[in-house]
Write a protein that holds these residues in place. Sequence first.
Motif, PDB file in Angstrom:
ATOM      1  N   GLU A 170       0.850  -1.191   0.000  1.00  0.00           N
ATOM      2  CA  GLU A 170       0.000   0.000   0.000  1.00  0.00           C
ATOM      3  C   GLU A 170       0.883   1.237   0.000  1.00  0.00           C
ATOM      4  O   GLU A 170       1.875   1.295   0.728  1.00  0.00           O
ATOM      5  CB  GLU A 170      -0.890   0.019   1.257  1.00  0.00           C
ATOM      6  N   PRO A 171       0.544   2.235  -0.834  1.00  0.00           N
ATOM      7  CA  PRO A 171       1.331   3.478  -0.838  1.00  0.00           C
ATOM      8  C   PRO A 171       1.357   4.111   0.547  1.00  0.00           C
ATOM      9  O   PRO A 171       0.355   4.098   1.264  1.00  0.00           O
ATOM     10  CB  PRO A 171       0.582   4.363  -1.829  1.00  0.00           C
ATOM     11  N   GLU A 198       0.699  10.382  -0.197  1.00  0.00           N
ATOM     12  CA  GLU A 198      -0.196  10.823  -1.272  1.00  0.00           C
ATOM     13  C   GLU A 198       0.456  10.709  -2.644  1.00  0.00           C
ATOM     14  O   GLU A 198      -0.185  10.339  -3.619  1.00  0.00           O
ATOM     15  CB  GLU A 198      -0.640  12.274  -1.033  1.00  0.00           C
ATOM     16  N   LEU A 257       0.472   7.223  -3.889  1.00  0.00           N
ATOM     17  CA  LEU A 257      -0.907   6.852  -4.208  1.00  0.00           C
ATOM     18  C   LEU A 257      -1.337   7.451  -5.547  1.00  0.00           C
ATOM     19  O   LEU A 257      -1.896   6.765  -6.400  1.00  0.00           O
ATOM     20  CB  LEU A 257      -1.843   7.320  -3.088  1.00  0.00           C
ATOM     21  N   GLN A 260       0.086   5.913  -8.809  1.00  0.00           N
ATOM     22  CA  GLN A 260      -0.523   4.672  -9.297  1.00  0.00           C
ATOM     23  C   GLN A 260      -1.388   4.911 -10.533  1.00  0.00           C
ATOM     24  O   GLN A 260      -1.481   4.051 -11.392  1.00  0.00           O
ATOM     25  CB  GLN A 260      -1.382   4.029  -8.208  1.00  0.00           C
ATOM     26  N   ARG A 319       1.689   0.571 -10.252  1.00  0.00           N
ATOM     27  CA  ARG A 319       0.437  -0.009  -9.763  1.00  0.00           C
ATOM     28  C   ARG A 319       0.490  -1.540  -9.842  1.00  0.00           C
ATOM     29  O   ARG A 319       0.121  -2.241  -8.894  1.00  0.00           O
ATOM     30  CB  ARG A 319      -0.743   0.534 -10.581  1.00  0.00           C
TER      31      ARG A 319
END
Length: 200
Positions: free
Chosen positions: A52-53, A56, A59, A62, A69
């Motif tokens: 999980e990233p 921000e 994220l 991705q 991703r």
Amino acid sequence: MNYKRFCLFFLLALLASCQDSNEKRLAENQKEAKRKEVIFTNISKNWSFYNEPINEVALETQSTWNEWRSFLAELGGKPQKTIGAFQKKSTTIVKKTYLLTTTIPPQFNNPAIKSRLSVLLTKIEMMNLFIHLDKIPDDKVVFLIGDINKELVSLQRQMDKIVEVDKIPKEEGESELIQMLKDTARAIPDTPNIPLKTSN
């Protein structure tokens, strides 16, 4: 008569030695099976990657960097049944990591990100090598999983740092100066080529 006794004795000895070797083989097979079970359990228990990233930027990246991703998604799955499943998963993770190193977005295409990706790839390749050995050093595999997680955090923090630095407004002429530093052919020489006057 002595010949028959000798043959009978020889056959009995042969049967006893065959039985002993079968028992030894069975004992060794059981011991090997237990060892493999312990290795599988240890790797399975510790097979947990940061998929999980952590910020921000990672994220948001991705959505624009498909390989990032896909890499994180691959880290998320955990093999269940056999050590062979872990070996296959490890090989796939190596391929996904290699794709990361060859498809870096322009924003992150700098030495700091490249070096972190290179270290990440090296550690994942080491894990893959160890997990494919005949006698798997499960302690080394588990140690490398922890190291890979540290490298993932370092990579994502560097991505965040790059984005934050890019947000800082540049002063007038700064971008030209940066371009000159990158393009050494345009740079002004350090010392001018002025002939020295000699006194007579």
